[in-house]
Design a protein around this motif. Sequence first.
Motif, short mmCIF file in Angstrom:
data_model
loop_
_atom_site.label_atom_id
_atom_site.label_comp_id
_atom_site.label_asym_id
_atom_site.label_seq_id
_atom_site.Cartn_x
_atom_site.Cartn_y
_atom_site.Cartn_z
N ASP A 26 0.83 -1.21 0.00
CA ASP A 26 0.00 0.00 0.00
C ASP A 26 0.86 1.26 0.00
O ASP A 26 0.55 2.25 -0.67
CB ASP A 26 -0.91 0.02 1.23
N GLN A 27 1.94 1.19 0.74
CA GLN A 27 2.80 2.37 0.81
C GLN A 27 3.45 2.69 -0.55
O GLN A 27 3.49 3.84 -0.98
CB GLN A 27 3.88 2.15 1.87
N ASN A 63 0.87 4.20 -2.82
CA ASN A 63 0.67 5.62 -2.47
C ASN A 63 1.80 6.49 -3.00
O ASN A 63 1.56 7.59 -3.50
CB ASN A 63 0.63 5.77 -0.94
N HIS A 72 1.44 6.95 -6.65
CA HIS A 72 0.34 7.88 -6.92
C HIS A 72 0.80 9.33 -6.75
O HIS A 72 0.62 10.16 -7.64
CB HIS A 72 -0.83 7.56 -6.00
#
Length: 397
Positions: A208-209, A212, A215
């Motif tokens: 997830d990191q 992110n 992104h």
Amino acid sequence: METKSKNLADYRRLMEISIDLASTLDLDTLLYRIVKVSAEIADAAEASIMFYDDAAKQLHFQVATNMELPNMRGLDVPLEGSIAGWIVTNRKAVRIDDVKKDSRYFSGVENATNFKTQSILGIPLITKDKVIGVLEVLNKKEGNFTEVDEELLLVLGAQAAVAIENTRLFQQSDLISEFVHELRTPLASLSTATYLLLRPEISQQQHDQIVNNIHSETLRLSALTSSFLDLSRLESGRVQFKYEDFSIEKLFTECLEIMQSKAAEENIQVKIDIPSNLPDLEADSNKLKQVILNLLSNAIKYNRPNGRVLLQAKVEKDQMRLIVKDTGYGIPEEAMPNLFNKFFRVREIERKIAGTGLGLAISKQIVLGHKGKIEVKSKSGNGTSFIISMPLRAARQ
Ligand code: ADP
């Protein structure tokens, strides 16, 4: 006999000019030299250069010996129904003794500037088979423009067109290599990030990191691309400022509305301080908004939690002073000389806070384009103030 010797002297002058023109790579300086010399060799009262915008199918004033006339800067001239437009379309020189008798004459310029045109000699500026603009000399001081004037102006115009194109290319090649340089590092880290995502051993949290990070980095690169385009247009002189009178209070309020939620996230208080009798400013309101937004965004980004920002405006003599003051980390002394350079970011915070390093470079170009100046006062650890001084009434060359 006399004409002939004048002629020789003029050609000698042309030789000198071509060396002179080749010696500058600053577009504004170059253009001003060209119009000054054009008026001089054709014995004309004034001279001007319009650039042709192929996409918009119109011309706009880029420089003129009388650029200080009201509404002159950035004035658009249509391709249809103007002498300059005719020159672009037909790629031919034009000599007119009395413009009032010529149906192609575009009275828009005269209406906007109050400058009375009597006679015109105009030529197309052509490089690599493309018309990039029009050079015109106006109002012959005695008599009418002659064939010799036309010949001389054509020679000068051919040199000028090459010099203009060189200057533009020089500016672009410089920018492109810097841009590519700026893109390489983030692209390499994006590539590493996707490689990591494909590894089976990473945890959901790491996954997830990384997503992110990808992104936010792509968002940053996208902002970098648009800012870079803005900057390259400003630097090559392709941006036309649209001058109008507007209220600074309205400008500040609009900027604050846009940035309010970002300020609230960090619990930063933004205040506006404007005297009640502040006059309007004559400038390009959209461009100035871009400047204030940049400075305000920085003042919030590089502030401390619970910090403060003050947007201030006041008049001093014939100048409007706009101040953006924050209670943030400040700027280290050694960073000051490079602060307005493109892609420059203060090393200590570069990794902590996202940015492109283009905001201040763009702001400076916009302020300079208005014949204003931008200064910074800061002490490391003790907040920063950016101070913009703009001529109250649009200052033309
Ligand atoms: P960006 O903010 O996208 O990095 P800018 O050109 O707007 O680019 O600013 C360049 C650098 O100047 C920033 O990276 C930051 O280090 C420094 N800076 C600008 N404004 C401030 C401020 N108000 N306080 C502290 N540092 C600032």
